[in-house]
Design a protein around this motif. Structure first.
Motif, PDB file in Angstrom:
ATOM      1  N   ARG A  14       0.635  -1.385   0.072  1.00  0.00           N
ATOM      2  CA  ARG A  14      -0.155   0.012   0.071  1.00  0.00           C
ATOM      3  C   ARG A  14       0.718   1.176   0.041  1.00  0.00           C
ATOM      4  N   ARG A  71       6.015   3.189  -3.810  1.00  0.00           N
ATOM      5  CA  ARG A  71       6.044   3.870  -5.140  1.00  0.00           C
ATOM      6  C   ARG A  71       7.236   3.745  -5.621  1.00  0.00           C
ATOM      7  N   ALA A  72       7.023   2.998  -6.914  1.00  0.00           N
ATOM      8  CA  ALA A  72       8.043   2.789  -7.958  1.00  0.00           C
ATOM      9  C   ALA A  72       9.188   1.814  -7.151  1.00  0.00           C
ATOM     10  N   ASP A  96       7.142   4.634   0.737  1.00  0.00           N
ATOM     11  CA  ASP A  96       6.801   5.947   1.170  1.00  0.00           C
ATOM     12  C   ASP A  96       6.582   6.110   2.578  1.00  0.00           C
TER      13      ASP A  96
END
Length: 506
Positions: free
Chosen positions: A368, A371-372, A376
């Motif tokens: 969840r 990011r890439a 995060d």
């Protein structure tokens, strides 16, 4: 035995205060301990018990106050100074060295040696005599401590305390790692020690345990003494709770909200088996329902929930969540289907203690926050902060290491993890172990709140009162067999124990 005619206390503490930077840990604590008594010290997590213990054992030096030993004022400027007087401490995290033998652990720091040469025979003989004094003469002094059970490691720690002509032993939560039979053996050893005139300061969260073993009780709240030397038999449970929390706790368990008869079945366990542990187990848990597993330690309750969770591979039967049959022995399949587990050993199995709160909360939901291919951390912290506020976790700092939190707040981290994940089935194994009475009431309220939001919950606890107080329905389990399945209101603690002792359904 408690010596009522003792002319003076063995240990007296008067107005002890201790500050760490901006934190005032102790604010004037009084305590007196008599030879031959079990003096229990109670208080919520964060009340100052650990600081008091370390002050009495010479780890910390008080900023203010006085300590008297056998009527003379003393300064405990180091652990060695405390040991030289006759004060020994057994910490909750046992300080034995697994790679050494029993005898080597007993005499660690004051080895039997001449000119650097160890006297192994002498050490083994003295160690054997100490173990016999504790009723454990069958424990070999030459055995490596790493091969021992937690209960026997505790005996080794106790023998080490006695090896220094100890007059007072401080025991910090000594029963936290023991099962019911081992606790009874611990009590027997404690009674034998006090019968020999040794004083015991006994720290515990468990009110019923204190009533069994204690002579007098002192209570600490927010670093201050709220009671000193109350007699166990003369002090009601409700009064102890008030002294610990500063409020009356009329009903520790929250009111039940009836589960609608047409509530959907979330968890369906059908003919589940784990060879050598349990056979043909079947039950369902509906949305909003709390199912309690009652039984003694060793009844296979933990093995059942671990099999449901996929940590153990079932040998027969099936587990379904919202109608979907899970792959046996697959934790990832269980988590993906919405099952969350708060394990019995939360420190070793549930938390990464040196990681911050936010990372422990996001542990089962990394995708969840990806990011890439990178996490995060800002999103992790935001999600964790939302749950910290909702669960009133203290201190409310997502970057604080999990290790530094109290037992109750560590348990809240596990609840937060599964809330972030969106769990529909929550398995709670001993959710309040090592948690004080005030924090317990908070956790009970959180569990009930989760149920009212529609979560299906299974609760395991060695405290039958806790199972009956929380659950809507109860399975009484013994040696992997379900003795009965009933509503919690239709059975009491005596009924559960009667079934377990008989070993068969009524």
């Amino acid at each position: 035995m408690l010596q009522e005619d003792q002319p003076r206390p063995l240990l007296e503490v008067r107005g002890i205060s201790k500050r760490f930077a901006a934190v005032q840990a102790l604010k004037g604590v009084d305590l007196d301990v008599r030879a031959g008594e079990v003096h229990c010290v109670m208080g919520q997590n964060g009340a100052g018990k650990s600081t008091l213990i370390k002050t009495l054992s010479g780890v910390h030096r008080p900023d203010e106050g006085q300590i008297f030993w056998e009527g003379e004022e003393v300064e405990l400027h180091s652990p060695t100074a405390a040991l030289d007087l006759g004060i020994a401490t057994m910490y909750q995290e046992l300080d034995v060295v697994d790679g050494l033998t029993v005898a080597e652990n007993i005499f660690l720091g004051h080895e039997r040696a001449t000119s650097g040469v160890l006297h192994v025979k002498q050490a083994n003989a003295t160690a054997r005599a100490l173990l016999e004094r504790l009723g454990h003469g069958g424990l070999s002094p030459s055995r490596e401590v790493g091969s021992l059970s937690a209960a026997n490691k505790q005996i080794v720690s106790m023998a080490r305390a006695l090896s220094r002509d100890t007059k007072l032993i401080i025991m910090d939560e000594p029963s936290a790692i023991l099962d019911a039979g081992e606790v009874e053996n611990l009590f027997r050893v404690v009674r034998e020690l006090t019968g020999q005139g040794i004083a015991v300061v006994y720290i515990s969260h468990r009110l019923e345990e204190i009533r069994q073993i204690g002579d007098r009780i002192s209570v600490i709240k927010d670093g201050r003494s709220t009671a000193n030397g109350l007699h166990v038999t003369e002090t009601p449970k409700a009064e102890l709770i008030r002294l610990m929390t500063g409020r009356d706790v009329a009903n520790v368990f929250p009111d039940r909200t009836p589960v609608p008869a047409d509530a959907p079945v979330v968890l369906d366990v059908d003919g589940l088996e784990l060879e050598g542990h349990f056979d043909k187990l079947s039950f369902t848990v509906r949305a909003g329902e709390i199912m309690g597993f009652a039984g003694l330690v060793g009844s296979q309750r933990s093995e059942i929930v671990e099999t449901i969770y996929g940590a153990r591979k079932a040998t027969a039967g099936r587990v379904s969540v919202n109608g979907k049959v899970l792959t046996p022995g697959s934790v990832s399949a269980a988590v993906d289907a919405g099952i969350g587990l708060s394990p019995e050993e939360r420190k070793s199995q549930g938390l990464i203690l040196d990681e911050p709160i936010y990372r422990n909360v996001s542990l089962s939901t990394f995708e969840r926050f990806a990011r890439a291919g990178l996490l995060d951390e800002r999103a992790e912290r935001h999600a964790a902060r939302e749950q910290i506020e909702a669960l009133e976790l203290r201190p409310a700092d997502p970057d604080r290491p999990a290790r530094t939190l109290s037992g109750g707040n560590q348990q809240k981290i596990l609840l937060a993890r599964w809330l972030v994940h969106g769990t529909s089935v929550l398995l709670l194994d001993e959710p309040t172990r090592g948690v004080d009475v005030g924090a317990r009431a908070e956790i009970y309220t959180l569990i009930r709140r989760l149920a009212e939001a529609g979560t299906a919950i299974i609760v395991i606890s060695s405290e039958i009162e806790e199972v009956l107080g929380l659950a809507d329905h109860v399975l009484v389990i013994d040696d992997g067999n379900v003795l009965t399945q009933t509503t919690a209101s239709d059975i009491d603690e005596h009924g559960v124990l009667d079934l377990v002792m008989k070993g068969s359904a009524a």
